[in-house]
Every structure is written in C-alpha cells, then in structure tokens.
Scaffold this motif. Structure first.
Motif, PDB file in Angstrom:
ATOM      1  N   MET A   1       0.613  -1.075  -0.033  1.00 41.48           N
ATOM      2  CA  MET A   1      -0.015  -0.022   0.106  1.00 41.48           C
ATOM      3  C   MET A   1       0.923   1.354   0.257  1.00 41.48           C
ATOM      4  O   MET A   1       0.494   2.405  -0.386  1.00 41.48           O
ATOM      5  N   ASN A   2       1.948   1.096   0.754  1.00 42.97           N
ATOM      6  CA  ASN A   2       2.792   2.332   0.871  1.00 42.97           C
ATOM      7  C   ASN A   2       3.519   2.738  -0.603  1.00 42.97           C
ATOM      8  O   ASN A   2       4.040   1.941  -1.319  1.00 42.97           O
ATOM      9  N   SER A   3       3.552   4.180  -0.883  1.00 46.73           N
ATOM     10  CA  SER A   3       3.960   4.376  -2.164  1.00 46.73           C
ATOM     11  C   SER A   3       5.440   4.404  -2.506  1.00 46.73           C
ATOM     12  O   SER A   3       6.137   4.320  -3.496  1.00 46.73           O
ATOM     13  N   ALA A   4       6.179   3.913  -1.238  1.00 48.67           N
ATOM     14  CA  ALA A   4       7.597   3.921  -1.324  1.00 48.67           C
ATOM     15  C   ALA A   4       7.921   2.342  -1.530  1.00 48.67           C
ATOM     16  O   ALA A   4       9.128   2.067  -1.728  1.00 48.67           O
ATOM     17  N   SER A   5       7.097   1.394  -1.691  1.00 44.31           N
ATOM     18  CA  SER A   5       7.292   0.029  -1.745  1.00 44.31           C
ATOM     19  C   SER A   5       7.978  -0.264  -3.131  1.00 44.31           C
ATOM     20  O   SER A   5       8.879  -1.285  -3.129  1.00 44.31           O
ATOM     21  N   PRO A   6       7.632   0.381  -4.226  1.00 44.84           N
ATOM     22  CA  PRO A   6       8.475   0.155  -5.308  1.00 44.84           C
ATOM     23  C   PRO A   6       9.999   0.071  -5.326  1.00 44.84           C
ATOM     24  O   PRO A   6      10.721  -0.244  -5.777  1.00 44.84           O
ATOM     25  N   GLN A   7      10.316   1.637  -4.381  1.00 48.95           N
ATOM     26  CA  GLN A   7      11.621   1.822  -4.228  1.00 48.95           C
ATOM     27  C   GLN A   7      12.374   0.965  -3.276  1.00 48.95           C
ATOM     28  O   GLN A   7      13.601   0.450  -3.513  1.00 48.95           O
TER      29      GLN A   7
ATOM     30  N   LEU B   1      -4.511 -13.634  -2.825  1.00 47.55           N
ATOM     31  CA  LEU B   1      -4.752 -14.601  -1.583  1.00 47.55           C
ATOM     32  C   LEU B   1      -4.305 -13.735  -0.229  1.00 47.55           C
ATOM     33  O   LEU B   1      -4.908 -14.071   0.723  1.00 47.55           O
ATOM     34  N   GLY B   2      -3.359 -12.859  -0.612  1.00 42.56           N
ATOM     35  CA  GLY B   2      -2.773 -12.414   0.708  1.00 42.56           C
ATOM     36  C   GLY B   2      -3.516 -10.821   1.369  1.00 42.56           C
ATOM     37  O   GLY B   2      -3.518 -10.680   2.289  1.00 42.56           O
ATOM     38  N   HIS B   3      -4.259 -10.285   0.374  1.00 42.05           N
ATOM     39  CA  HIS B   3      -4.661  -8.978   0.649  1.00 42.05           C
ATOM     40  C   HIS B   3      -6.228  -9.002   0.336  1.00 42.05           C
ATOM     41  O   HIS B   3      -6.812  -8.121   0.569  1.00 42.05           O
ATOM     42  N   GLU B   4      -6.638  -9.791  -0.463  1.00 42.10           N
ATOM     43  CA  GLU B   4      -8.264  -9.537  -1.067  1.00 42.10           C
ATOM     44  C   GLU B   4      -8.839 -11.020  -0.332  1.00 42.10           C
ATOM     45  O   GLU B   4      -9.993 -10.548   0.281  1.00 42.10           O
TER      46      GLU B   4
ATOM     47  N   PRO C   1     -10.532  -3.660   0.323  1.00 46.45           N
ATOM     48  CA  PRO C   1     -11.403  -3.173  -0.317  1.00 46.45           C
ATOM     49  C   PRO C   1     -10.542  -3.138  -1.999  1.00 46.45           C
ATOM     50  O   PRO C   1      -9.560  -3.026  -1.980  1.00 46.45           O
ATOM     51  N   ARG C   2     -11.487  -3.224  -3.058  1.00 48.46           N
ATOM     52  CA  ARG C   2     -10.919  -3.359  -4.204  1.00 48.46           C
ATOM     53  C   ARG C   2     -10.094  -1.794  -4.521  1.00 48.46           C
ATOM     54  O   ARG C   2      -9.080  -1.764  -5.388  1.00 48.46           O
ATOM     55  N   SER C   3     -10.638  -0.773  -3.693  1.00 44.16           N
ATOM     56  CA  SER C   3      -9.908   0.471  -4.294  1.00 44.16           C
ATOM     57  C   SER C   3      -8.410   0.309  -3.590  1.00 44.16           C
ATOM     58  O   SER C   3      -7.310   0.961  -4.223  1.00 44.16           O
ATOM     59  N   ASP C   4      -8.211  -0.329  -2.573  1.00 46.13           N
ATOM     60  CA  ASP C   4      -7.062  -0.649  -2.073  1.00 46.13           C
ATOM     61  C   ASP C   4      -6.116  -1.762  -2.918  1.00 46.13           C
ATOM     62  O   ASP C   4      -4.868  -1.363  -3.035  1.00 46.13           O
ATOM     63  N   LEU C   5      -6.688  -2.429  -3.553  1.00 47.16           N
ATOM     64  CA  LEU C   5      -5.969  -3.346  -4.333  1.00 47.16           C
ATOM     65  C   LEU C   5      -5.605  -2.934  -5.359  1.00 47.16           C
ATOM     66  O   LEU C   5      -4.709  -3.403  -5.884  1.00 47.16           O
ATOM     67  N   ALA C   6      -6.409  -2.185  -6.124  1.00 47.24           N
ATOM     68  CA  ALA C   6      -5.825  -1.306  -7.345  1.00 47.24           C
ATOM     69  C   ALA C   6      -4.636  -0.598  -7.122  1.00 47.24           C
ATOM     70  O   ALA C   6      -3.760  -0.593  -7.916  1.00 47.24           O
ATOM     71  N   ARG C   7      -4.422   0.098  -5.999  1.00 48.16           N
ATOM     72  CA  ARG C   7      -3.320   0.852  -5.262  1.00 48.16           C
ATOM     73  C   ARG C   7      -2.075  -0.114  -5.184  1.00 48.16           C
ATOM     74  O   ARG C   7      -0.992  -0.064  -5.902  1.00 48.16           O
TER      75      ARG C   7
ATOM     76  N   LEU D   1     -13.218   0.934 -14.410  1.00 51.14           N
ATOM     77  CA  LEU D   1     -13.810   0.555 -13.034  1.00 51.14           C
ATOM     78  C   LEU D   1     -13.016   0.852 -11.815  1.00 51.14           C
ATOM     79  O   LEU D   1     -13.443   1.336 -11.016  1.00 51.14           O
ATOM     80  N   HIS D   2     -11.641   0.980 -12.197  1.00 52.43           N
ATOM     81  CA  HIS D   2     -10.533   1.269 -11.058  1.00 52.43           C
ATOM     82  C   HIS D   2      -9.584   2.417 -11.326  1.00 52.43           C
ATOM     83  O   HIS D   2      -8.789   2.518 -10.238  1.00 52.43           O
ATOM     84  N   GLY D   3      -9.641   2.894 -12.307  1.00 49.40           N
ATOM     85  CA  GLY D   3      -8.693   3.952 -12.636  1.00 49.40           C
ATOM     86  C   GLY D   3      -8.799   5.087 -11.677  1.00 49.40           C
ATOM     87  O   GLY D   3      -7.550   5.705 -10.983  1.00 49.40           O
ATOM     88  N   GLN D   4      -9.794   5.412 -10.875  1.00 46.11           N
ATOM     89  CA  GLN D   4      -9.888   6.366  -9.877  1.00 46.11           C
ATOM     90  C   GLN D   4      -9.299   5.804  -8.751  1.00 46.11           C
ATOM     91  O   GLN D   4      -8.821   6.903  -7.706  1.00 46.11           O
ATOM     92  N   SER D   5      -8.944   4.719  -8.431  1.00 46.45           N
ATOM     93  CA  SER D   5      -8.257   4.281  -7.196  1.00 46.45           C
ATOM     94  C   SER D   5      -6.905   4.254  -7.395  1.00 46.45           C
ATOM     95  O   SER D   5      -6.136   3.847  -6.327  1.00 46.45           O
ATOM     96  N   LEU D   6      -6.298   4.209  -8.651  1.00 43.67           N
ATOM     97  CA  LEU D   6      -4.902   4.234  -8.786  1.00 43.67           C
ATOM     98  C   LEU D   6      -4.069   5.396  -8.183  1.00 43.67           C
ATOM     99  O   LEU D   6      -4.674   6.358  -8.043  1.00 43.67           O
TER     100      LEU D   6
END
Length: 456
Positions: free
Chosen positions: A132-138, A170-173, A184-190, A274-279
């Motif tokens: 969920m953290n935006s730093a995770s890719p780094q 399986l881990g987050h959904e 929720p799916r909004s978190d999953l999209a992120r 469906l989920h672009g707004q959650s990215l």
C-alpha cells in the motif's frame, strides 16, 4: 519438430517453503513467520521454522539435483534473510548463503534461475504499509540492487515476482495467505500498481548491473481448455475471456491486469473504467517504467480454471473445475487434472505477448510415502506429467517458442496455508528425520531431460 535443442529442463522451489532457518544468522521475520503463528491460519499449526531444512542441507540437495540431471534450478531469495528489515542494513550472512548455493550449482553444471520475491515479504515493511505504501517500489528496487551486485556476476536468469495474483489476491483480498488481510478493491488497485512498478524498477536495475541478463516473471494464469479444438468460435471466446477484466471473482487473479501493463504499458480498458480512480495519483507517468522488454513470458499452470464448449443452444459456454462432476480425476489438493490447459495457455500467451514461454511451475500434490521397499512409488505423478508435458510438446510442435519447463517442486515442502498436508516434490522429505528419498518420478524426469522430452 518437438522441443528446441536448447530447451531448459529444471525444477523449482521457494525460500520460505524449503529453507527453514527462520531466524538463523541474522535473518529478519517475514509476513509468513507472522502468519504461521496466527492461530487457525495454517493447518495443524504448521510453520516453516524447519521445513525441509534446505538452509543447512543445500549441498545434499544440489547433489540430488545433479543425480536427477537438472539443467537449471529455480529458487527464490528470502528478502528478510538478506535485509532483515526489508531496507537499510544488509545481512551479509544471508547473502553469503545464496552465494554459496549459486557457486555449488555452477560447479555442478546447473544454471541458477533466481526469483527475487516469492511471498515472504519483510514483516517490518508490512508494518509500514507494505504494498500500500507508495515507497514500496523503491524498497524493492533497492533490494534488487543489493542482490544483483552480489550475485549478478554469476546469475544471468532473473524472475522479479512470483505470482503477484496470489500474494495480492490471496494475501490481501481473500485473506487465506500472508499477511492474511481483506482489503477493498480500491486498496487492491493501489497495491497492484505498486507491485507492477516494483517489477519494472527491478527489471531496470537488473539490466544495469547484469551483463547478458535474461529477465521475466512468474504469473499465475487463468488457464483454460476447450472441448472441441476445431470450433474456432469457442477457442476465440476462451482467449478473449482470458485477457478481459471483469468484476466477478477475485480481482487480482485476472492475468491481463498484470501482463498487459508489463508487456504493453497499459491496463485493460475495463479495469481502468472500474478502478482507474483508485490508482495512485500520477499513475500514468509510471507506465513507461512498468513496461520493460522481457526475455521470456513466465507462468505457472496447474489446471484449467474454465472448460469451454458449445451448449445445446449453440452458444459458447464454460464450466469451472468444481462443476466437472463426481469422479473427475483430481490431485490430492482436489485440483482437477486438465492436461490440455498447458497447451491452450501456452498458445494464448505466445500469441498475445510474442515472448518465449517459460513454464516456471507445473506439478501436482500427492499423498506420497516411502514404501516397504524403501522407495517412493508415485506413479500418479508420472502419469500426470506425461499428460501435461505431451500437451506442452504439442504447443511447441504448433509453433510456440517453449524455452523452459520447471517442475514444481524439487522437494516436498511447506505448502503455505495447507502446512505439510501436501507433497509436491520429486524428492520425498521425511519431516521428522529430514531424510531425502528421490521418488520414481525423479528418475522418470531424469530420462525426460536426457531425451529432451521425446521419451514419452
């Protein structure tokens, strides 16, 4: 023609499933260490604390690989064994373990294929928000750099993520696997976006430090099969459905959500609608980094998620494996045995992504035991593999560039939420004594490798 002369034959494992040594020599905790101590989450309260004890017994395991005749060994690295908190300090003892393993493989003539992440996410990073953290890719890019600087002089084959569908789905959904959450799916999209960006950044870091790198990833795909291969309408619908996005089922399981961004630099239209707004804000700017030329399209296939046919009304229809009927052949895991899925999925992925196909996991669970003669007779596994590999060979004959096949798994091991309830290995492991006994399938597979898949 059958398989290419340079076809690669190997077997695969994952760090948490086989290594044991869960806190040895400075290793940090992972989300699976937490999951295994969460009452009711893993069958029988099993843990990966010891498992197959590969951490201490890898020389014996490499010797068994040599006996089988493996050309390649796919294994994963434990991120928290190398970086106990997932970022910052590096545990040299962890790096040294993998360096010794790589050297042992190369001395034996076995090519290492390294997976950077196979689900044992550092617990400290999970507490900072994980994917969920935006730093995770780094975080993942920095971890990749540490690894490739240490091993890239000897390791040329790299896999970034193993089955992002599963560790997110399986881990987050669903919550059945670590870290055991239901978002929720909004978190999953992120999380999907951050995982994809981590993959892209990792690919670039590997290219930067490894001369001649071969890079891919291992996705779990919604394999399918068709009742009548000559019915072009049914085949076309099955392929279209495979790469479409719908709101039915587990959001993260759908293969195009992952592979289209990685290969084409774009999300499926339905997913965006469906989920672009959650990215994450500014996600569009990340797509160039996510898209990176991959040297192979890797995927793991065990059975068909759908069986397509034309119904009595003349319409294209499908049924799912739990509707296949009483008596349908199934593995110990109760997964339907559907060999044709390996053909159709290889064909579909090669047509769409135009990259050589690497089957990075394929196999079955059995209720295997050592017989009174001291041997492990797993005729069911030999029959299963004969059927599946025959379909992979058919795909190769039909023009699919099949580059590699890895049997899952080399060793019996910890099967995630199922604990030690299933045995996938070519090699039986007695979990009390840790004695290894190659199964009949190991010797059968040895002959497959020698013949380049022409002996069955």
């Amino acid at each position: 023609m059958s398989f290419k002369p340079d076809m690669v034959w190997g077997a695969a494992t994952a760090s948490y499933q086989i290594e044991g040594g869960w806190d040895a020599d400075g290793k940090g905790p992972s989300v699976w260490d937490r999951m295994a101590r969460w009452p009711g989450k893993v069958k029988f309260g099993d843990t990966g604390n010891v498992s197959s004890d590969h951490y201490h017994r890898y020389p014996e395991d490499v010797a068994i690989m040599k006996e089988i005749g493996l050309q390649a060994y796919r294994f994963s690295l434990s991120w928290p064994r190398i970086m106990p908190e997932g970022k910052g300090a590096v545990n040299q003892a962890g790096l040294d373990f993998y360096s010794r393993l790589v050297d042992s493989l190369l001395e034996t003539g076995i090519t290492p294929w390294v997976t950077l992440f196979h689900w044992d996410y550092p617990l400290h990073l999970f507490y900072e928000g994980g994917w969920m953290n935006s730093a995770s890719p780094q975080w993942f890019e920095d971890y990749t750099e540490v690894v490739v600087k240490a091993l890239g002089d000897r390791v040329k084959h790299w896999i970034t993520h193993n089955e992002p569908q599963m560790f997110i789905g399986l881990g987050h959904e669903v919550g059945e696997h670590a870290p055991g959450m239901k978002h929720p799916r909004s978190d999953l999209a992120r999380m999907i976006h951050h995982t994809l960006l981590a993959h892209g950044k990792s690919c670039r870091k590997i290219r930067e430090h490894v001369d001649g790198a071969q890079i891919g990833w291992a996705t779990a795909n919604g394999a399918f099969q068709v009742a009548d291969p000559s019915d072009e309408g049914v085949v076309a619908q099955a392929k279209a459905d495979l790469f479409d996005y719908t709101e039915t089922g587990v959001m993260a399981f759908q293969p195009a959500v992952w592979n289209d961004p990685a290969f084409f630099g774009k999300y499926p239209e339905n997913f965006l609608r469906l989920h672009g707004q959650s990215l994450p804000k500014g996600w569009e700017e990340d797509m160039a980094a996510i898209q990176h030329p991959l040297d192979f399209s890797g995927f793991n296939t065990y059975n068909a998620a759908r069986h397509y046919f034309r119904n009595e009304q003349g319409e294209v229809a499908f049924e799912e494996p739990w509707h296949f009927g009483n008596g349908f052949p199934r593995t110990h895991f109760q997964w339907a045995i559907t060999p044709e899925c390996l053909y159709w999925t290889a064909v579909a992925f090669y047509e769409r992504y135009q990259a050589p196909i690497a089957i990075l996991e394929n196999g079955l669970s059995g209720a295997d035991w050592v017989h009174t003669d001291g041997k492990c007779h797993d005729y069911h596994r030999i029959d299963f593999l004969t059927r599946y590999l025959s379909n992979l060979r058919r795909a190769a004959k039909d023009g699919v560039d099949v580059a590699a096949y890895f049997q899952w798994s080399l060793l019996d091991n910890f099967e995630w939420a199922e604990g030690y309830n299933h045995r996938f290995g070519l090699v039986h492991v007695d979990y009390e004594t840790l004695k290894r006994t190659p199964k009949d399938s190991a010797y059968w597979y040895s002959e497959v490798i020698k013949s380049n898949g022409t002996n069955f």
